[in-house]
Structure formats: C-alpha cells, structure tokens
Design an enzyme around this catalytic site. Sequence first.
Site, short mmCIF file in Angstrom:
data_model
loop_
_atom_site.label_atom_id
_atom_site.label_comp_id
_atom_site.label_asym_id
_atom_site.label_seq_id
_atom_site.Cartn_x
_atom_site.Cartn_y
_atom_site.Cartn_z
N MET A 1 -36.79 3.78 15.76
CA MET A 1 -36.93 2.72 14.75
C MET A 1 -35.63 1.93 14.66
SD MET A 1 -40.00 3.09 13.72
CE MET A 1 -40.23 2.46 12.07
N HIS A 2 -35.31 1.22 15.72
CA HIS A 2 -34.02 0.54 15.78
C HIS A 2 -33.82 -0.44 14.60
CE1 HIS A 2 -33.48 2.11 19.83
NE2 HIS A 2 -34.66 1.64 20.16
N ASP A 3 -34.66 -1.46 14.55
CA ASP A 3 -34.43 -2.53 13.57
C ASP A 3 -34.67 -2.09 12.12
OD1 ASP A 3 -33.82 -4.07 15.72
OD2 ASP A 3 -35.67 -5.22 15.71
#
Length: 351
Positions: free
Chosen positions: A255-257
Amino acid sequence: MFARGGFPPTNASAAGLRAPQPVIIDTDPGTDDALAILLALNSPELDVRAITVVPGNVTAQMGLGNALKIVSLAGRCDIPVAGGAQHPLFQRLVTAEFWHGANGLGNVELPPSKCKADARWGPDLIIETIHAAPHEITLVPIGPLTNIATALNSDHELASMVRGLTMMGGSLSGGNITPAAEFNVYVDPEAARIVFQSGIPITMVGLDVTEKVTFSESHLAALEAGSGPISKAAAMIGRKVMENAAKRGRTGFNMHDPLALSSLLDPRILTLQDYLIKIESAGLYSAGASYGYKHNPVRGSAPMQYSDDSNVARQDAFTPNARVATEVSSGLFFDLLIPRLSGSYKKAAGS
Ligand SMILES: [Ca+2]
C-alpha cells in the site's frame, strides 16, 4: 528548509490546532493512488485543496480521467482536478500498466465522472493554491515529482511558501522497478533531485516502509462487507490487484501511496529519521536511486582519473534535507485505512 525553522508540528502535536490540514495531492492514478485519494477524501483531518495529475503509472491523459472518476465517486466535484506535465523533465515516460492494469485502475470500470477537469495547468494550480494560503499547504506527491519540480522551477518563492511535503517515493534499501530505484523517482530522477534540493521540509515515505504494509484477503473481506460506492470500488480495485499479484507469485500487495497519506493522519504509524537524500540521475543501471547520508563526509563517486574534480568527500556542515520513514506499524495503518474506506469510520464518527 531545516534552517528556516525545521519541520512544522503535525496536527496531533500542535495543541489546539484542529482545523483540517490543507493539502495538494499530486498523483498518477494508479490503483494505490485511487485508494490513497479515497482515504484523503474520507479523512476529516484533511482539506484537499487541489488534485494535480502527473504521468507515471499511466499516461497524463489516462491519469486525469482516472482522477476525475475517483473524485466523482466520492461526490467531491468541488475539488479542482487539473492535468499537468505530459512527460518527465528529461526521460522518456515509463508507465506501469503491467501492475495497475491497462486502464490504471486494475481494469475496474468506475462510473463515468460527473466532475470536469479544471482548466488550469497542474503546476500553475499548485502555485496559485499555495500563494492563496502561504505557509499553510502540505504537498503530497504520490507519483513522479515532475509537476512539483516544474512549479518550483517556475516560481522561486514557492519552496519557502510551502508548509511541508510528504511524498511516496525513494528508498534507502534498493528499488522496485530496478534493483537501484523506486518507481516514482526512477520515472523522473531530475525532478526528484530538484525537490530534494528545494529546501522544503520533506517527509520521504519510501519502499523501506511501504513494502512492509501488505493488503491481504482479510482487508479485502472487510471492504467487500462495507456499504456504499467507495467501499465497493476500493474492494473491486483491491480484488483485481490481488489477482494480478497472485499471478506473479505474490500474496497481497503493498500500500505505497495510502501509507504516505496516512502519515498525515496519525504520526504514530511511521518512525522518521533525519537524512540527507541525494538522487542519482545518471548511470546505466542506477538512475533514480536515492541515497541517504546520516553524517559527514558526504562522499560521492571517485573522480575520473583525468578529471580535475577532486571533491570526492564534502565536509560542509551536515544538513539533512528529509525525514525518512524507517519503521512502520502496519497494524495502526490498516486500523486507520479500512474503516475509512469501508464506511464504518463515518458511521462511528457520526454516532
Ligand atoms: Ca502513485
């Protein structure tokens, strides 16, 4: 700039400060961008003043269409959404449909947007929005840094008028698009270099932490059980990315962003350390690498044998230019994210 007084306090630590924190989100949507934007629009702690679109995961045109669909889904046509740069400053655009699907949203077809694009050019909208509220706005780039760098190049006062910048990008521990580079910095390393040299107080949320937060079946089940269009859309996107990840032998996806966004909502999620970040923009294999110095000397590559450059190690006063996220509480992050996307947070907050 740290010398300008250091980082501003977060909402949580600023006693008495309860007004929503104004932000501009610069994005290349993008599956995890979509979830991050939906998180922002379901977080009363944030006041999203503008959304600007940058090419990265998908082309500029596709990204703008996706951003408008996401904002429309959330019923927020009041937020200006503008297209910006059409390509990185110097590099040819590299996109990531292999991961995000041909339409950038995992091939999930969101309803047509009821919102219209703002007529202004993204970097101009960034500049205007910051000038309208000097020292108040936090930039939240969750794509390549082309629009931000372009705005900084156009307005040399801008950096001193920004409250801070919280970005998804970079890594102290190797890359994801190449062994050296994280995707957002890889796509436009010259832009990243401009941003890290700008003096803006930067919080860098990179692969060091984003690869430790994995969206799994239990999170998906919670979204699928939720009500409302946002939960349904987030669940459909999550399902598609899970399926794509499974085809690649992976369980779940990072869940980078949303993690970068969440750090504005709960400062307990990330542990931050001061670093001087240098961006490699050249190199046959290393362009887009981000290197973190913790102290002097700041030692670059050895000089070429026949060059005059002997300045290998710099002994200037050591000045960090970023707070880098080095540890993360995945549990706290998902405890924040899932209720806000599934609709249960608003019910609880409103009850
Ligand atoms: Ca992104």
